[in-house]
Design a protein around this motif. Sequence first.
Motif, PDB file in Angstrom:
ATOM      1  N   GLU A 162       0.827  -1.203   0.000  1.00 26.92           N
ATOM      2  CA  GLU A 162       0.000   0.000   0.000  1.00 26.92           C
ATOM      3  C   GLU A 162       0.865   1.257   0.000  1.00 26.92           C
ATOM      4  OE1 GLU A 162      -3.405   2.557   0.393  1.00 26.92           O
ATOM      5  OE2 GLU A 162      -3.320   0.423  -0.079  1.00 26.92           O
ATOM      6  N   ASN A 163       1.941   1.240   0.806  1.00 29.16           N
ATOM      7  CA  ASN A 163       2.784   2.424   0.956  1.00 29.16           C
ATOM      8  C   ASN A 163       3.845   2.531  -0.128  1.00 29.16           C
ATOM      9  OD1 ASN A 163       3.229   4.790   2.574  1.00 29.16           O
ATOM     10  ND2 ASN A 163       5.147   3.868   3.293  1.00 29.16           N
ATOM     11  N   CYS A 164       4.154   1.428  -0.780  1.00 30.59           N
ATOM     12  CA  CYS A 164       5.191   1.406  -1.818  1.00 30.59           C
ATOM     13  C   CYS A 164       4.632   0.730  -3.069  1.00 30.59           C
ATOM     14  CB  CYS A 164       6.427   0.658  -1.331  1.00 30.59           C
ATOM     15  SG  CYS A 164       7.194   1.356   0.143  1.00 30.59           S
ATOM     16  N   PRO A 165       3.827   1.466  -3.843  1.00 25.02           N
ATOM     17  CA  PRO A 165       3.205   0.863  -5.027  1.00 25.02           C
ATOM     18  C   PRO A 165       4.239   0.523  -6.101  1.00 25.02           C
ATOM     19  CG  PRO A 165       2.762   3.216  -4.940  1.00 25.02           C
ATOM     20  CD  PRO A 165       3.413   2.864  -3.638  1.00 25.02           C
ATOM     21  N   ASP A 166       3.802  -0.229  -7.068  1.00 19.91           N
ATOM     22  CA  ASP A 166       4.658  -0.725  -8.144  1.00 19.91           C
ATOM     23  C   ASP A 166       5.317   0.438  -8.903  1.00 19.91           C
ATOM     24  OD1 ASP A 166       5.833  -2.000 -10.278  1.00 19.91           O
ATOM     25  OD2 ASP A 166       4.054  -3.175 -10.811  1.00 19.91           O
ATOM     26  N   PRO A 167       6.649   0.510  -8.904  1.00 13.09           N
ATOM     27  CA  PRO A 167       7.332   1.586  -9.654  1.00 13.09           C
ATOM     28  C   PRO A 167       7.038   1.569 -11.148  1.00 13.09           C
ATOM     29  CG  PRO A 167       8.826   0.542  -8.101  1.00 13.09           C
ATOM     30  CD  PRO A 167       7.594  -0.301  -8.145  1.00 13.09           C
ATOM     31  N   ASN A 168       6.554   0.447 -11.637  1.00 12.08           N
ATOM     32  CA  ASN A 168       6.260   0.379 -13.067  1.00 12.08           C
ATOM     33  C   ASN A 168       5.059   1.237 -13.455  1.00 12.08           C
ATOM     34  OD1 ASN A 168       7.383  -0.713 -15.445  1.00 12.08           O
ATOM     35  ND2 ASN A 168       5.655  -2.109 -15.644  1.00 12.08           N
ATOM     36  N   LEU A 169       4.329   1.748 -12.471  1.00  9.34           N
ATOM     37  CA  LEU A 169       3.289   2.734 -12.753  1.00  9.34           C
ATOM     38  C   LEU A 169       3.898   3.987 -13.375  1.00  9.34           C
ATOM     39  CD1 LEU A 169       1.261   2.309  -9.453  1.00  9.34           C
ATOM     40  CD2 LEU A 169       0.467   1.660 -11.742  1.00  9.34           C
ATOM     41  N   LEU A 170       5.151   4.285 -13.013  1.00 10.63           N
ATOM     42  CA  LEU A 170       5.875   5.412 -13.608  1.00 10.63           C
ATOM     43  C   LEU A 170       6.723   4.975 -14.798  1.00 10.63           C
ATOM     44  CD1 LEU A 170       7.176   7.406 -10.494  1.00 10.63           C
ATOM     45  CD2 LEU A 170       5.164   7.872 -11.879  1.00 10.63           C
ATOM     46  N   LEU A 171       7.406   3.831 -14.666  1.00 10.97           N
ATOM     47  CA  LEU A 171       8.378   3.441 -15.687  1.00 10.97           C
ATOM     48  C   LEU A 171       7.711   2.840 -16.921  1.00 10.97           C
ATOM     49  CD1 LEU A 171      11.187   1.829 -13.515  1.00 10.97           C
ATOM     50  CD2 LEU A 171      10.798   4.224 -14.069  1.00 10.97           C
ATOM     51  N   LYS A 172       6.606   2.141 -16.717  1.00 15.36           N
ATOM     52  CA  LYS A 172       5.843   1.534 -17.816  1.00 15.36           C
ATOM     53  C   LYS A 172       6.721   0.654 -18.711  1.00 15.36           C
ATOM     54  CE  LYS A 172       2.240   5.148 -17.983  1.00 15.36           C
ATOM     55  NZ  LYS A 172       2.501   5.716 -16.635  1.00 15.36           N
TER      56      LYS A 172
END
Length: 227
Positions: A216-226
């Motif tokens: 919850e506090n550390c969502p998937d970084p791929n939301l930015l990196l795609k």
Amino acid sequence: MNSFETFLAGISSNGLFVIDKSIPLSKYVPIDLSANNKLLQTVDVSLLLSLETFINEQLSRQNTLVGFGGYNETRAIYQRSTHFTKSENQNNRNIHLGIDLWTSAGTSVLAPLNGTVHSFKNNTNYGDYGPTIILKHQINDVVFYTLYGHLSLESIASLEVGKMFRQGEVIGTLGDASVNGDYPPHLHFQIIKDIQDYKGDYPGVCSKTDLEFYLENCPDPNLLLKL
């Protein structure tokens, strides 16, 4: 997706870069370091050379330059360090909370978004981040943080809290095994919603018991990196 994840995914329709932008996405390949990967069953991941050989073979076999992956991945590699394990305690930390980008030492690390230096530190435990930078971002009224682990010592040598980095600016370079916690060169990139009281550090690996909170506090970084 929850509201924060939807917000992150909507920041940019294109993937954001956190390492050398001259490396095309065609030279990226996913690498699975999970405990369930059968290819790793014959690899002693506790040994730097063995792990480095495995990663380099994956990159070479597919003629690529960057291996990526690892979010919410259960790994055996952390069993080598008491920083993550407590003998037979079932709450040993072995679930990875960021994305790793495996590539060459000295590779430039970029700010994916405008941000200021929240904190930095050399985390020197065996298997830890080594030199680490945390950036603070604010978009409209939303504040969040990004963490960059396994950097070179030069990355934090003259850094100052509050320093501004624009999107795409170099914030540091990747370190080698002598400074980065004894890993093959790579960037650990992590998004943090609430930094709590941490400075220059934040858990990048958690136990199954704490997983719900950290996802919850550390969502998937791929939301930015795609990627």
